[in-house]
Scaffold this motif. Structure first.
Motif, PDB file in Angstrom:
ATOM      1  N   GLU A  90       0.858  -1.185   0.000  1.00 13.56           N
ATOM      2  CA  GLU A  90       0.000   0.000   0.000  1.00 13.56           C
ATOM      3  C   GLU A  90       0.891   1.230   0.000  1.00 13.56           C
ATOM      4  N   THR A  92       1.374   5.432  -1.857  1.00  9.71           N
ATOM      5  CA  THR A  92       0.973   6.513  -2.748  1.00  9.71           C
ATOM      6  C   THR A  92       2.159   7.438  -2.931  1.00  9.71           C
ATOM      7  N   HIS A  94       3.579  11.018  -4.791  1.00  7.64           N
ATOM      8  CA  HIS A  94       3.248  12.310  -5.399  1.00  7.64           C
ATOM      9  C   HIS A  94       4.473  12.797  -6.161  1.00  7.64           C
ATOM     10  N   VAL A 111      -0.063  11.646  -9.401  1.00  6.30           N
ATOM     11  CA  VAL A 111      -0.140  10.846  -8.177  1.00  6.30           C
ATOM     12  C   VAL A 111      -0.330   9.394  -8.594  1.00  6.30           C
ATOM     13  N   SER A 113      -0.952   5.551  -6.998  1.00  8.25           N
ATOM     14  CA  SER A 113      -1.299   4.774  -5.803  1.00  8.25           C
ATOM     15  C   SER A 113      -1.233   3.291  -6.113  1.00  8.25           C
ATOM     16  N   THR A 115      -2.210  -0.484  -4.428  1.00  7.99           N
ATOM     17  CA  THR A 115      -3.003  -1.154  -3.400  1.00  7.99           C
ATOM     18  C   THR A 115      -2.827  -2.656  -3.547  1.00  7.99           C
ATOM     19  N   ASP A 147       6.884   9.386  -1.425  1.00  7.46           N
ATOM     20  CA  ASP A 147       5.758   8.829  -0.671  1.00  7.46           C
ATOM     21  C   ASP A 147       5.436   9.669   0.571  1.00  7.46           C
TER      22      ASP A 147
END
Length: 171
Positions: A90, A92, A94, A111, A113, A115, A147
């Motif tokens: 997990e 994310t 930027h 961005v 992400s 999962t 992150d």
């Protein structure tokens, strides 16, 4: 004093001369993101550099290296890179863009992400647009995926604007 590059004639050093900095071994074992390449891609790149393949201009710009070089930007160009998440499932990231002087840079998405259960890879598109019509030398910038805590992956960007292909760059 500014750093001088070795050679004749002498000139101010630029990122081609002084490299990428120091490596932090602790951070290197857990980078978060990597730019993967396999042997087939290197073989095609080798064939392109030796003139043994067709359609190489686009391929050379899109080779998934952890750097971007655009040697002949006349107006705009779009290229792609793919990152693979080798960190936590997990995550994310930027993007922070440091655009080269005289160049507009846009990245989609800005961005990324990851999962659990989804792909560990993400592709992003980078658009470079020149703000000025000049025959110039290289200007430099970077793209950095972060992150927000411990992982930050920076790739250098080098762009040279051109008006005509046959004009020699003496810088």
């Amino acid at each position: 004093m500014p750093i001088q590059a070795n050679g004749v004639p002498r000139k101010l050093a630029d990122p081609f001369d002084f490299g990428g900095g120091h490596m932090d071994p602790d951070r290197a074992v857990d980078p978060g993101l990597v730019y993967d390449l396999d042997a087939r891609e290197y073989n095609k790149f080798l064939n392109c550099t030796q003139g043994l393949s067709d359609g190489c201009k686009s391929y050379n710009l899109n080779l998934n290296l952890p750097s971007i070089t655009v040697p002949d930007l006349k107006g705009h160009v779009i290229l792609r890179r793919t990152v693979t998440n080798v960190g936590p499932t997990e995550a994310t990231y930027h993007l922070v863009v440091e655009a080269p002087a005289g160049i507009d840079v846009s990245v989609e998405p800005s961005v990324i992400s990851f999962t659990q259960g989804n792909s560990r890879s993400a592709t992003f598109m980078v658009t470079f647009t020149t703000r000025q019509r000049v025959q110039g030398g290289y200007t430099f910038g970077s793209l950095t995926w972060s992150d927000g805590s411990t992982r930050s992956v920076r790739i250098p960007v080098a762009v040279r604007t051109v008006i005509q292909d046959f004009v020699a760059d003496t810088s």
